[in-house]
Design a protein around this motif. Structure first.
Motif, PDB file in Angstrom:
ATOM      1  N   ALA A  53       0.829  -1.206   0.000  1.00 20.62           N
ATOM      2  CA  ALA A  53       0.000   0.000   0.000  1.00 20.62           C
ATOM      3  C   ALA A  53       0.862   1.254   0.000  1.00 20.62           C
ATOM      4  O   ALA A  53       0.569   2.222  -0.713  1.00 20.62           O
ATOM      5  N   ILE A  54       1.931   1.236   0.774  1.00 21.10           N
ATOM      6  CA  ILE A  54       2.840   2.381   0.820  1.00 21.10           C
ATOM      7  C   ILE A  54       3.548   2.547  -0.522  1.00 21.10           C
ATOM      8  O   ILE A  54       3.701   3.651  -1.038  1.00 21.10           O
ATOM      9  N   SER A  57       1.283   3.818  -3.420  1.00 20.23           N
ATOM     10  CA  SER A  57       0.746   5.158  -3.166  1.00 20.23           C
ATOM     11  C   SER A  57       1.695   6.260  -3.610  1.00 20.23           C
ATOM     12  O   SER A  57       1.285   7.409  -3.777  1.00 20.23           O
ATOM     13  N   LEU A  59       4.103   7.365  -1.737  1.00 24.98           N
ATOM     14  CA  LEU A  59       4.504   8.119  -0.554  1.00 24.98           C
ATOM     15  C   LEU A  59       6.019   8.179  -0.423  1.00 24.98           C
ATOM     16  O   LEU A  59       6.721   7.225  -0.755  1.00 24.98           O
ATOM     17  N   ARG A  92      -1.612  11.428   3.955  1.00 25.42           N
ATOM     18  CA  ARG A  92      -1.678  10.307   3.011  1.00 25.42           C
ATOM     19  C   ARG A  92      -1.171   9.024   3.655  1.00 25.42           C
ATOM     20  O   ARG A  92      -1.724   7.944   3.410  1.00 25.42           O
ATOM     21  N   PHE A  93      -0.126   9.135   4.478  1.00 29.24           N
ATOM     22  CA  PHE A  93       0.392   7.948   5.167  1.00 29.24           C
ATOM     23  C   PHE A  93      -0.669   7.397   6.111  1.00 29.24           C
ATOM     24  O   PHE A  93      -0.903   6.180   6.166  1.00 29.24           O
ATOM     25  N   GLU A  96      -3.342   5.494   4.187  1.00 26.46           N
ATOM     26  CA  GLU A  96      -2.933   4.157   3.762  1.00 26.46           C
ATOM     27  C   GLU A  96      -2.914   3.186   4.948  1.00 26.46           C
ATOM     28  O   GLU A  96      -3.115   1.978   4.775  1.00 26.46           O
TER      29      GLU A  96
END
Length: 198
Positions: A53-54, A57, A59, A92-93, A96
């Motif tokens: 997911a990270i 994304s 990020l 955003r972190f 997620e």
């Protein structure tokens, strides 16, 4: 770190007209078991899915601490996760992390003011959001460390995780004064020496 212990419910012994009832006891046992099972059940955390997911994304997030050593193949033990993320990526972190039942202990504003915060449930993720931290040979600046990062994982980019370069990871470990930090520095220096000899 000690994980939260489950709250145990004492199982009663039901009686029927002053005498123990086997059927009632079995029913009480089932209720007691289900209640304790609900209490000890943790979040649906999957490390690989969390890393994925990270990664997808986009990020700016660096895995640091002992989890970074593990990602590099160094056999150490830890119960927590440590990330250093860009100060503008806090919201955003957190977004997620939310599907993994990881809840921030500070608002983004509070995190920016303090330079760090935690995401937690039955897992614990320490998140550093400072633009820079004091290093043994001068400050470690996130943007600089990010530019020197190593990306680990599948070649297709699905599930990759970013860690600081070895020199930066060693510098970050030299900040600490715990015996395990000194041991981690030794292990990282050993890995660097092995790579340089290839």
């Amino acid at each position: 770190r000690q994980r939260p212990s489950a709250v145990h419910i004492r199982m009663p012994t039901p009686t029927l007209h002053g005498k123990s009832s086997h059927a009632a006891l079995r029913a009480a046992q089932r209720v007691w078991f289900k209640a304790n099972l609900a209490l000890v059940k943790g979040s649906e955390f999957d490390e690989a899915l969390f890393f994925r997911a990270i990664s997808v994304s986009g990020l700016r997030a660096l895995l640091i601490g002992r989890r970074a050593l593990i990602a590099l193949g160094i056999p150490v033990m830890t119960a927590d996760y440590d990330f250093w993320i860009h100060i503008d990526d806090i919201e955003r972190f957190n977004a997620e992390a939310l599907p993994f039942d990881l809840i921030p202990d500070r608002t983004p504003l509070e995190a920016r003011q303090s330079g760090r915060y935690r995401l937690q449930n039955d897992e614990l993720v320490d998140v550093l959001v400072a633009r820079s931290v004091p290093g043994p040979d001068g400050p470690l600046v996130f943007d600089d460390v990010w530019s020197r990062r190593n990306t680990l994982g599948p070649n297709d980019g699905d599930g990759n995780i970013c860690v600081p370069g070895l020199d930066d990871l060693i510098a970050s470990k030299r900040i600490g004064s715990r015996p395990k930090d000194a041991e981690d520095v030794r292990l990282l220096q050993q890995l660097r020496k092995q790579r340089e000899s290839l």
